[in-house]
Write a protein that holds these residues in place. Structure first.
Motif, PDB file in Angstrom:
ATOM      1  N   ALA A 154      51.443  24.543  33.589  1.00 44.75           N
ATOM      2  CA  ALA A 154      50.482  25.612  33.749  1.00 44.75           C
ATOM      3  C   ALA A 154      50.904  26.177  35.461  1.00 44.75           C
ATOM      4  CB  ALA A 154      49.018  24.866  34.187  1.00 44.75           C
ATOM      5  N   CYS A 155      51.602  25.232  36.216  1.00 49.73           N
ATOM      6  CA  CYS A 155      51.875  25.590  37.661  1.00 49.73           C
ATOM      7  C   CYS A 155      53.049  27.058  37.238  1.00 49.73           C
ATOM      8  CB  CYS A 155      52.150  24.729  38.544  1.00 49.73           C
ATOM      9  SG  CYS A 155      51.043  23.483  38.926  1.00 49.73           S
ATOM     10  N   LEU A 156      53.573  26.328  36.539  1.00 52.53           N
ATOM     11  CA  LEU A 156      55.107  27.339  36.156  1.00 52.53           C
ATOM     12  C   LEU A 156      54.639  28.577  35.666  1.00 52.53           C
ATOM     13  CD1 LEU A 156      58.040  27.531  36.608  1.00 52.53           C
ATOM     14  CD2 LEU A 156      58.279  26.598  34.391  1.00 52.53           C
ATOM     15  N   LEU A 157      53.540  28.655  34.678  1.00 50.10           N
ATOM     16  CA  LEU A 157      53.280  29.844  34.043  1.00 50.10           C
ATOM     17  C   LEU A 157      52.391  30.920  35.181  1.00 50.10           C
ATOM     18  CD1 LEU A 157      51.977  28.318  30.781  1.00 50.10           C
ATOM     19  CD2 LEU A 157      53.825  29.934  31.086  1.00 50.10           C
ATOM     20  N   PHE A 158      51.624  30.060  36.001  1.00 49.98           N
ATOM     21  CA  PHE A 158      50.858  30.884  37.062  1.00 49.98           C
ATOM     22  C   PHE A 158      52.120  31.415  37.967  1.00 49.98           C
ATOM     23  CE2 PHE A 158      48.942  31.017  41.245  1.00 49.98           C
ATOM     24  CZ  PHE A 158      47.746  31.442  41.063  1.00 49.98           C
ATOM     25  N   ALA A 159      52.974  30.865  38.402  1.00 54.73           N
ATOM     26  CA  ALA A 159      54.151  31.175  39.368  1.00 54.73           C
ATOM     27  C   ALA A 159      54.753  32.660  38.565  1.00 54.73           C
ATOM     28  CB  ALA A 159      55.189  30.262  39.514  1.00 54.73           C
ATOM     29  N   GLY A 160      54.658  32.683  37.234  1.00 54.29           N
ATOM     30  CA  GLY A 160      55.497  33.741  36.638  1.00 54.29           C
ATOM     31  C   GLY A 160      54.345  34.964  36.692  1.00 54.29           C
ATOM     32  N   ARG A 161      53.446  34.946  37.500  1.00 57.30           N
ATOM     33  CA  ARG A 161      52.616  36.336  37.727  1.00 57.30           C
ATOM     34  C   ARG A 161      53.396  37.135  38.855  1.00 57.30           C
ATOM     35  NH1 ARG A 161      46.436  34.644  39.033  1.00 57.30           N
ATOM     36  NH2 ARG A 161      46.200  36.888  39.414  1.00 57.30           N
ATOM     37  N   ARG A 162      54.344  36.377  39.697  1.00 55.59           N
ATOM     38  CA  ARG A 162      55.213  36.946  40.513  1.00 55.59           C
ATOM     39  C   ARG A 162      56.355  37.551  39.982  1.00 55.59           C
ATOM     40  NH1 ARG A 162      54.570  36.370  46.051  1.00 55.59           N
ATOM     41  NH2 ARG A 162      56.707  36.755  46.211  1.00 55.59           N
ATOM     42  N   PRO A 163      56.453  38.826  40.202  1.00 56.74           N
ATOM     43  CA  PRO A 163      57.687  39.517  39.083  1.00 56.74           C
ATOM     44  C   PRO A 163      58.822  39.132  39.374  1.00 56.74           C
ATOM     45  CG  PRO A 163      56.205  41.227  39.779  1.00 56.74           C
ATOM     46  CD  PRO A 163      55.682  40.089  40.407  1.00 56.74           C
ATOM     47  N   ALA A 164      59.273  38.459  40.812  1.00 54.81           N
ATOM     48  CA  ALA A 164      60.524  37.881  40.983  1.00 54.81           C
ATOM     49  C   ALA A 164      60.870  36.940  40.317  1.00 54.81           C
ATOM     50  CB  ALA A 164      60.584  37.743  42.559  1.00 54.81           C
ATOM     51  N   LEU A 165      59.913  35.955  39.919  1.00 49.00           N
ATOM     52  CA  LEU A 165      60.248  34.586  39.062  1.00 49.00           C
ATOM     53  C   LEU A 165      60.183  34.800  37.715  1.00 49.00           C
ATOM     54  CD1 LEU A 165      57.944  32.400  41.391  1.00 49.00           C
ATOM     55  CD2 LEU A 165      60.102  32.720  41.544  1.00 49.00           C
ATOM     56  N   ARG A 166      60.094  35.995  37.264  1.00 45.26           N
ATOM     57  CA  ARG A 166      59.988  36.138  35.888  1.00 45.26           C
ATOM     58  C   ARG A 166      61.513  36.217  35.330  1.00 45.26           C
ATOM     59  NH1 ARG A 166      55.449  40.856  35.560  1.00 45.26           N
ATOM     60  NH2 ARG A 166      53.703  39.684  36.356  1.00 45.26           N
ATOM     61  N   PRO A 167      61.747  35.658  34.035  1.00 43.76           N
ATOM     62  CA  PRO A 167      60.871  34.816  33.161  1.00 43.76           C
ATOM     63  C   PRO A 167      60.695  33.375  33.570  1.00 43.76           C
ATOM     64  CG  PRO A 167      62.800  35.200  31.913  1.00 43.76           C
ATOM     65  CD  PRO A 167      62.977  36.074  33.267  1.00 43.76           C
ATOM     66  N   VAL A 168      59.680  32.860  33.552  1.00 44.50           N
ATOM     67  CA  VAL A 168      59.517  31.481  33.936  1.00 44.50           C
ATOM     68  C   VAL A 168      60.067  30.245  32.948  1.00 44.50           C
ATOM     69  CG1 VAL A 168      58.137  31.844  36.064  1.00 44.50           C
ATOM     70  CG2 VAL A 168      56.954  31.709  33.769  1.00 44.50           C
ATOM     71  N   VAL A 169      59.410  30.766  31.821  1.00 46.20           N
ATOM     72  CA  VAL A 169      59.695  29.820  30.686  1.00 46.20           C
ATOM     73  C   VAL A 169      60.553  30.264  29.603  1.00 46.20           C
ATOM     74  CG1 VAL A 169      57.770  28.304  31.143  1.00 46.20           C
ATOM     75  CG2 VAL A 169      57.330  30.137  29.942  1.00 46.20           C
ATOM     76  N   PRO A 170      61.649  30.851  29.762  1.00 45.83           N
ATOM     77  CA  PRO A 170      62.476  31.493  28.427  1.00 45.83           C
ATOM     78  C   PRO A 170      62.597  30.282  27.479  1.00 45.83           C
ATOM     79  CG  PRO A 170      63.602  31.232  30.341  1.00 45.83           C
ATOM     80  CD  PRO A 170      62.433  30.944  30.907  1.00 45.83           C
ATOM     81  N   TRP A 171      62.923  29.054  27.988  1.00 44.86           N
ATOM     82  CA  TRP A 171      62.896  28.000  27.157  1.00 44.86           C
ATOM     83  C   TRP A 171      61.896  27.612  26.179  1.00 44.86           C
ATOM     84  CZ3 TRP A 171      59.287  24.351  28.484  1.00 44.86           C
ATOM     85  CH2 TRP A 171      58.965  24.663  29.885  1.00 44.86           C
ATOM     86  N   LEU A 172      60.785  28.036  26.380  1.00 39.81           N
ATOM     87  CA  LEU A 172      59.442  27.636  25.653  1.00 39.81           C
ATOM     88  C   LEU A 172      59.480  28.445  24.449  1.00 39.81           C
ATOM     89  CD1 LEU A 172      57.234  25.564  25.917  1.00 39.81           C
ATOM     90  CD2 LEU A 172      55.695  27.386  26.722  1.00 39.81           C
ATOM     91  N   ALA A 173      60.443  28.330  23.488  1.00 35.59           N
ATOM     92  CA  ALA A 173      60.522  29.132  22.429  1.00 35.59           C
ATOM     93  C   ALA A 173      60.729  28.116  21.319  1.00 35.59           C
ATOM     94  CB  ALA A 173      61.333  30.231  22.642  1.00 35.59           C
ATOM     95  N   ARG A 174      60.624  28.593  20.072  1.00 36.94           N
ATOM     96  CA  ARG A 174      60.869  27.813  18.761  1.00 36.94           C
ATOM     97  C   ARG A 174      62.414  27.895  18.686  1.00 36.94           C
ATOM     98  NH1 ARG A 174      58.441  30.284  13.501  1.00 36.94           N
ATOM     99  NH2 ARG A 174      59.962  31.987  14.022  1.00 36.94           N
ATOM    100  N   GLY A 175      63.036  28.813  18.799  1.00 34.95           N
ATOM    101  CA  GLY A 175      64.586  28.833  18.677  1.00 34.95           C
ATOM    102  C   GLY A 175      64.709  28.863  17.286  1.00 34.95           C
ATOM    103  N   SER A 176      66.223  29.059  16.905  1.00 39.90           N
ATOM    104  CA  SER A 176      66.413  29.324  15.648  1.00 39.90           C
ATOM    105  C   SER A 176      67.096  27.922  15.220  1.00 39.90           C
ATOM    106  CB  SER A 176      67.629  30.302  15.627  1.00 39.90           C
ATOM    107  OG  SER A 176      68.589  29.944  16.461  1.00 39.90           O
ATOM    108  N   LEU A 177      66.844  27.796  13.892  1.00 40.29           N
ATOM    109  CA  LEU A 177      67.489  26.797  13.031  1.00 40.29           C
ATOM    110  C   LEU A 177      69.284  27.040  12.566  1.00 40.29           C
ATOM    111  CD1 LEU A 177      66.671  23.617  12.355  1.00 40.29           C
ATOM    112  CD2 LEU A 177      66.157  24.746   9.864  1.00 40.29           C
ATOM    113  N   THR A 178      69.976  26.568  13.333  1.00 34.34           N
ATOM    114  CA  THR A 178      71.442  26.619  13.049  1.00 34.34           C
ATOM    115  C   THR A 178      71.779  25.877  11.789  1.00 34.34           C
ATOM    116  OG1 THR A 178      72.071  24.940  14.666  1.00 34.34           O
ATOM    117  CG2 THR A 178      72.009  27.328  15.426  1.00 34.34           C
ATOM    118  N   PRO A 179      72.732  26.315  10.857  1.00 36.19           N
ATOM    119  CA  PRO A 179      73.320  25.427   9.887  1.00 36.19           C
ATOM    120  C   PRO A 179      73.340  24.171  10.066  1.00 36.19           C
ATOM    121  CG  PRO A 179      74.158  27.656   9.898  1.00 36.19           C
ATOM    122  CD  PRO A 179      73.538  27.416  11.321  1.00 36.19           C
ATOM    123  N   GLY A 180      74.015  23.505  11.163  1.00 31.12           N
ATOM    124  CA  GLY A 180      74.245  22.275  11.368  1.00 31.12           C
ATOM    125  C   GLY A 180      73.381  21.623  12.289  1.00 31.12           C
TER     126      GLY A 180
END
Length: 280
Positions: free
Chosen positions: A110-136
């Motif tokens: 929640a603190c990290l998402l709040f910090a994302g209100r500052r444009p200079a810190l964006r994107p704050v959580v690019p890793w918070l994603a489902r991602g893709s299922l690679t073949p292996g």
């Protein structure tokens, strides 16, 4: 392995006047690693002074990251600062472990998402994603669970360690109830671990030092965090570090932490069940 995460790494702000870019990059990475070390050091109620010293070091690192004006270091500080603080207050204050765990799974994010209100810190959580299922990915996930369970079983049978306190409590319960407790723990605990190691540390280190260094360093820190875990000691730390390295590779290839979270949950559930059965 390099291109996937480097392509999605958050852009860094312009170089601060008077400070060479290479120096800022080196310092930013050092701040992130040092914050990671603060996060993985064990907090023991019997030595509160040590925890206080680590806390002061963490505060100094957070201030240094802000002075350096490194977006990567600031993002890491915004997440790791509350994480360490909650663990310190929860453990030293005698909070129920379940309460502390739930809080560290929610408040730092929640603190990290709040910090994302500052444009200079964006994107704050690019890793918070489902991602893709690679073949292996499915095969690598299954292999990780099977090999880690086999390695832990062999370690436990050879060393015959004293079970941790929480495991001793589970062993007093009927087997079905103990397994239910293990599954509940396996679902919750990997949330903050994946956000910290495969999320914040891997992403922010990759943005300043490159993906290969980030994968290795987050694995080393993951291993260090499990020095007093199960398995424990130098052998347990090396096993956890190897496991963290594979998880880091999976995280980079998939582009998100969902797959690593699911593998982490499955491995914890299997390992916990085996530990209760073996150490009875």
């Amino acid at each position: 392995m390099t291109s996937e995460l480097e392509d999605s790494a958050p852009p860094q702000p312009a170089t601060r006047r008077g400070t060479p870019s290479s120096v800022r990059t080196t310092l930013a990475g050092a701040f992130i690693v040092a914050l990671g070390i603060c996060a993985v050091l064990p907090i023991r109620p019997e030595v509160p002074v040590r925890t206080a010293i680590v806390g002061l070091v963490a505060v100094a690192l957070i201030v240094g990251a802000c002075v350096l004006r490194s977006a990567a270091a600031i993002r890491a500080a915004v997440f790791i600062g509350p994480l360490f603080g909650l663990f310190a207050v929860g453990i030293l204050g005698g909070w129920p472990p379940a309460v502390t765990t739930v809080l560290v799974c929610a408040l730092p994010l929640a603190c990290l998402l709040f910090a994302g209100r500052r444009p200079a810190l964006r994107p704050v959580v690019p890793w918070l994603a489902r991602g893709s299922l690679t073949p292996g990915a499915p095969w690598l996930g299954v292999a990780t669970v099977v090999l880690s369970a086999a390695a832990l079983t062999a370690w436990a049978l050879v060393v015959r360690p004293e079970p941790p306190e929480y495991m001793s409590e589970l062993q007093r319960l009927p087997l079905w109830l103990a397994i239910l407790g293990i599954v509940a723990f396996a679902l919750v605990n990997p949330v903050w671990e994946e956000m910290l190691f495969r999320g914040v540390l891997l992403t922010e280190l990759a943005s300043v030092w490159g993906v290969r260094a980030a994968v290795v360093l987050q694995a080393v820190l993951f291993g260090a965090a499990h020095f007093a875990g199960f398995p424990s000691g130098p052998v347990g730390m090396m096993m956890a570090a190897a496991w963290g390295f594979v998880m880091g590779v999976m995280r980079v290839r998939s582009g998100g932490i969902l797959i690593t979270y699911l593998v982490h949950v499955t491995a914890n559930a299997v390992i916990g069940t085996l530990a209760v059965l073996i150490l009875r």
